[in-house]
Design an enzyme around this catalytic site. Sequence first.
Site, PDB file in Angstrom:
ATOM      1  N   TYR A  62       0.839  -1.197   0.000  1.00  0.00           N
ATOM      2  CA  TYR A  62       0.000   0.000   0.000  1.00  0.00           C
ATOM      3  C   TYR A  62       0.878   1.253   0.000  1.00  0.00           C
ATOM      4  O   TYR A  62       0.564   2.229  -0.679  1.00  0.00           O
ATOM      5  CB  TYR A  62      -0.940   0.002   1.209  1.00  0.00           C
ATOM      6  CG  TYR A  62      -1.993  -1.074   1.137  1.00  0.00           C
ATOM      7  CD1 TYR A  62      -3.182  -0.863   0.463  1.00  0.00           C
ATOM      8  CD2 TYR A  62      -1.794  -2.314   1.734  1.00  0.00           C
ATOM      9  CE1 TYR A  62      -4.152  -1.854   0.374  1.00  0.00           C
ATOM     10  CE2 TYR A  62      -2.754  -3.308   1.659  1.00  0.00           C
ATOM     11  CZ  TYR A  62      -3.925  -3.069   0.977  1.00  0.00           C
ATOM     12  OH  TYR A  62      -4.870  -4.061   0.891  1.00  0.00           O
ATOM     13  N   CYS A 111      -7.212  -5.213  -7.073  1.00  0.00           N
ATOM     14  CA  CYS A 111      -6.900  -4.804  -5.706  1.00  0.00           C
ATOM     15  C   CYS A 111      -6.218  -5.914  -4.915  1.00  0.00           C
ATOM     16  O   CYS A 111      -5.538  -5.640  -3.922  1.00  0.00           O
ATOM     17  CB  CYS A 111      -8.154  -4.313  -5.001  1.00  0.00           C
ATOM     18  SG  CYS A 111      -9.538  -5.444  -5.067  1.00  0.00           S
ATOM     19  N   HIS A 112      -6.349  -7.146  -5.372  1.00  0.00           N
ATOM     20  CA  HIS A 112      -5.689  -8.263  -4.677  1.00  0.00           C
ATOM     21  C   HIS A 112      -4.171  -8.179  -4.780  1.00  0.00           C
ATOM     22  O   HIS A 112      -3.463  -8.840  -4.032  1.00  0.00           O
ATOM     23  CB  HIS A 112      -6.186  -9.606  -5.235  1.00  0.00           C
ATOM     24  CG  HIS A 112      -5.934  -9.798  -6.691  1.00  0.00           C
ATOM     25  ND1 HIS A 112      -6.791  -9.314  -7.659  1.00  0.00           N
ATOM     26  CD2 HIS A 112      -4.928 -10.413  -7.345  1.00  0.00           C
ATOM     27  CE1 HIS A 112      -6.311  -9.625  -8.854  1.00  0.00           C
ATOM     28  NE2 HIS A 112      -5.184 -10.289  -8.685  1.00  0.00           N
ATOM     29  N   ASN A 169     -13.190  -0.560  -4.150  1.00  0.00           N
ATOM     30  CA  ASN A 169     -13.112  -1.015  -5.534  1.00  0.00           C
ATOM     31  C   ASN A 169     -14.257  -1.991  -5.833  1.00  0.00           C
ATOM     32  O   ASN A 169     -14.293  -3.080  -5.286  1.00  0.00           O
ATOM     33  CB  ASN A 169     -11.764  -1.696  -5.778  1.00  0.00           C
ATOM     34  CG  ASN A 169     -11.679  -2.380  -7.113  1.00  0.00           C
ATOM     35  OD1 ASN A 169     -12.403  -2.057  -8.050  1.00  0.00           O
ATOM     36  ND2 ASN A 169     -10.789  -3.340  -7.213  1.00  0.00           N
ATOM     37  N   GLU A 200      -1.869 -15.940 -10.704  1.00  0.00           N
ATOM     38  CA  GLU A 200      -1.221 -15.011 -11.642  1.00  0.00           C
ATOM     39  C   GLU A 200       0.274 -15.282 -11.723  1.00  0.00           C
ATOM     40  O   GLU A 200       0.850 -15.232 -12.818  1.00  0.00           O
ATOM     41  CB  GLU A 200      -1.476 -13.563 -11.213  1.00  0.00           C
ATOM     42  CG  GLU A 200      -2.915 -13.152 -11.394  1.00  0.00           C
ATOM     43  CD  GLU A 200      -3.207 -11.736 -10.984  1.00  0.00           C
ATOM     44  OE1 GLU A 200      -4.325 -11.286 -11.263  1.00  0.00           O
ATOM     45  OE2 GLU A 200      -2.341 -11.076 -10.368  1.00  0.00           O
TER      46      GLU A 200
END
Length: 166
Positions: free
Chosen positions: A104, A135-136, A127, A162
């Site tokens: 963050y 956002c993950h 979001n 991912e």
Amino acid sequence: MRLFVERIKTPVGALLITHDGKRLANIAFADREDRRARELARDFPDAQLERAPERSRFAKALERYFEGDNRAIDKLPVIKFGTEFQKCCWQELRRVPAGTTRTYGEHARIIGRPNAPRAVGHANGFNPISIVIPCHRLIGAGGSLVHYGGGLERKRWLIDHEARHA
């Protein structure tokens, strides 16, 4: 405004996709229906929701993403709403490469607000288009998984998925 809703199965639970036919308005896990309903009421108070008449390009792209094509969702258009700060945070989130994470604090520095990691976290929490606005990919300062509306186990799965397909 008329919005269409579709449901797709994923390895981490069913997703509800809401769009106007041209742009995404909301993506939420089906077991988080209360949150989804609040977001839609907040962002589209006068919307009429109906089942999509056919499989959309949004559903097809998300299905490809879950099959391992991380880039399938990169260019999907989204309805622009939120505060200017939220839009800035969300736009930059789409630039975080799949398979990577950012804290963050790093995200706050990148958007030119180095003293605002908590505000970034707050914007992240608002979001409404999860996965496409990824956002993950934001994590705590020490590398810990924190704050994900779909649940931390899903956040871990998405990050790992991912990374495997990056």
